[in-house]
Design a protein around this motif. Structure first.
Motif, PDB file in Angstrom:
ATOM      1  N   THR A 154      38.890  40.735  37.766  1.00  0.00           N
ATOM      2  CA  THR A 154      39.699  40.085  36.403  1.00  0.00           C
ATOM      3  C   THR A 154      38.547  40.323  35.344  1.00  0.00           C
ATOM      4  OG1 THR A 154      40.415  38.125  37.589  1.00  0.00           O
ATOM      5  CG2 THR A 154      39.619  37.879  35.354  1.00  0.00           C
ATOM      6  N   ALA A 155      37.471  40.632  35.516  1.00  0.00           N
ATOM      7  CA  ALA A 155      36.527  40.933  34.446  1.00  0.00           C
ATOM      8  C   ALA A 155      36.773  42.324  33.967  1.00  0.00           C
ATOM      9  CB  ALA A 155      34.983  40.888  34.875  1.00  0.00           C
ATOM     10  N   LYS A 156      37.104  43.225  34.630  1.00  0.00           N
ATOM     11  CA  LYS A 156      37.246  44.709  34.247  1.00  0.00           C
ATOM     12  C   LYS A 156      38.655  44.661  33.823  1.00  0.00           C
ATOM     13  CE  LYS A 156      34.834  47.152  38.154  1.00  0.00           C
ATOM     14  NZ  LYS A 156      35.071  48.107  39.272  1.00  0.00           N
ATOM     15  N   LEU A 157      39.588  44.054  34.034  1.00  0.00           N
ATOM     16  CA  LEU A 157      40.744  43.901  33.376  1.00  0.00           C
ATOM     17  C   LEU A 157      40.760  43.598  31.889  1.00  0.00           C
ATOM     18  CD1 LEU A 157      44.013  44.147  33.669  1.00  0.00           C
ATOM     19  CD2 LEU A 157      44.117  41.734  34.018  1.00  0.00           C
ATOM     20  N   ILE A 158      39.831  42.441  31.639  1.00  0.00           N
ATOM     21  CA  ILE A 158      39.779  41.843  30.369  1.00  0.00           C
ATOM     22  C   ILE A 158      38.924  42.788  29.516  1.00  0.00           C
ATOM     23  CG2 ILE A 158      38.755  39.968  29.013  1.00  0.00           C
ATOM     24  CD1 ILE A 158      39.472  38.278  31.229  1.00  0.00           C
ATOM     25  N   VAL A 159      37.785  43.456  30.177  1.00  0.00           N
ATOM     26  CA  VAL A 159      36.984  44.602  29.528  1.00  0.00           C
ATOM     27  C   VAL A 159      37.677  45.619  28.933  1.00  0.00           C
ATOM     28  CG1 VAL A 159      35.068  45.974  29.516  1.00  0.00           C
ATOM     29  CG2 VAL A 159      34.821  43.515  30.224  1.00  0.00           C
ATOM     30  N   THR A 160      38.679  46.172  29.861  1.00  0.00           N
ATOM     31  CA  THR A 160      39.659  47.216  29.420  1.00  0.00           C
ATOM     32  C   THR A 160      40.132  46.866  28.261  1.00  0.00           C
ATOM     33  OG1 THR A 160      39.571  47.789  31.580  1.00  0.00           O
ATOM     34  CG2 THR A 160      41.221  48.866  30.364  1.00  0.00           C
TER      35      THR A 160
END
Length: 207
Positions: A154-160
């Motif tokens: 989830t964090a990677k999706l949002i940071v992207t």
């Protein structure tokens, strides 16, 4: 200043294509066709947080305007657990936010965990005040998501998403600040029918 090169445009296009594929897998066809408004998503998340009893550095306690804008009723503070690269963040009582520093499509794509509201408040405040760089604001968001145990996927999706779209929000906030808009209240409405658009026209409600 953002410099656009052929290489950057190509890399952004590749990233956008990959992110779109992730979103198509994350969202049902019906949701992908008609995403709810950001205010609807956040309203549901706030309601869930207030019912859940889960805490992350204490509850994020907010009041709500009629048009799904929110104001903090209790300060929110974050201390970086890493070295001195990142700033300590204190979001004061009265800060007004709609959590729009993260595009609504990504709120829709991730599991609705109400503890994500905590890092989102920090991020919105840093994107509004702009007392640090945008990169550091995004890093605060990433690290604080880790600290409240948001899933790495989830964090990677949002940071992207932030790398692709955050500059638009950053520049919009800069324009609003330059036009004189303020976002820290000292007086709150006592009528739930009052909208933020109405309240912010009053000169006597801000710190």
């Amino acid at each position: 200043m953002t410099i656009f090169t052929r290489r950057k445009v190509l890399l952004d296009a590749i990233a956008y294509t990959a992110l779109s594929a992730i979103l198509r897998r994350s969202l049902s066809h019906a949701v992908a066709q008609e995403l709810p408004e950001n205010g609807v998503i956040i309203r549901d998340w706030i309601d869930q947080q207030q019912r859940s009893g889960r805490k992350a550095y204490g509850d994020v306690i907010v009041g709500r305007f009629a048009d799904s804008m929110y104001f903090l009723l209790r300060p929110v503070t974050w201390e970086p657990s890493v070295d001195g690269r990142l700033p300590r963040v204190t979001v004061p009582v009265g800060f007004v936010t709609d959590f729009s520093s993260v595009p609504r499509v990504f709120w829709s794509a991730v599991r609705p965990d109400p503890i994500l509201i905590f890092p989102a408040v920090l991020h919105d405040f840093l994107y509004w005040e702009q007392t640090t760089t945008r990169d550091k604001a995004d890093e605060v968001f990433r690290v604080s998501m880790q600290e409240v145990d948001i899933a790495e996927s989830t964090a990677k999706l949002i940071v992207t998403a932030l790398r692709l779209y955050g500059q638009q929000v950053w520049e919009r906030n800069a324009r609003l600040r330059a036009s004189g808009e303020r976002r820290i209240l000292r007086r709150f409405p006592d009528d739930p029918r009052v909208t933020w658009d109405e309240w912010k026209k009053r000169s006597d409600v801000f710190q």
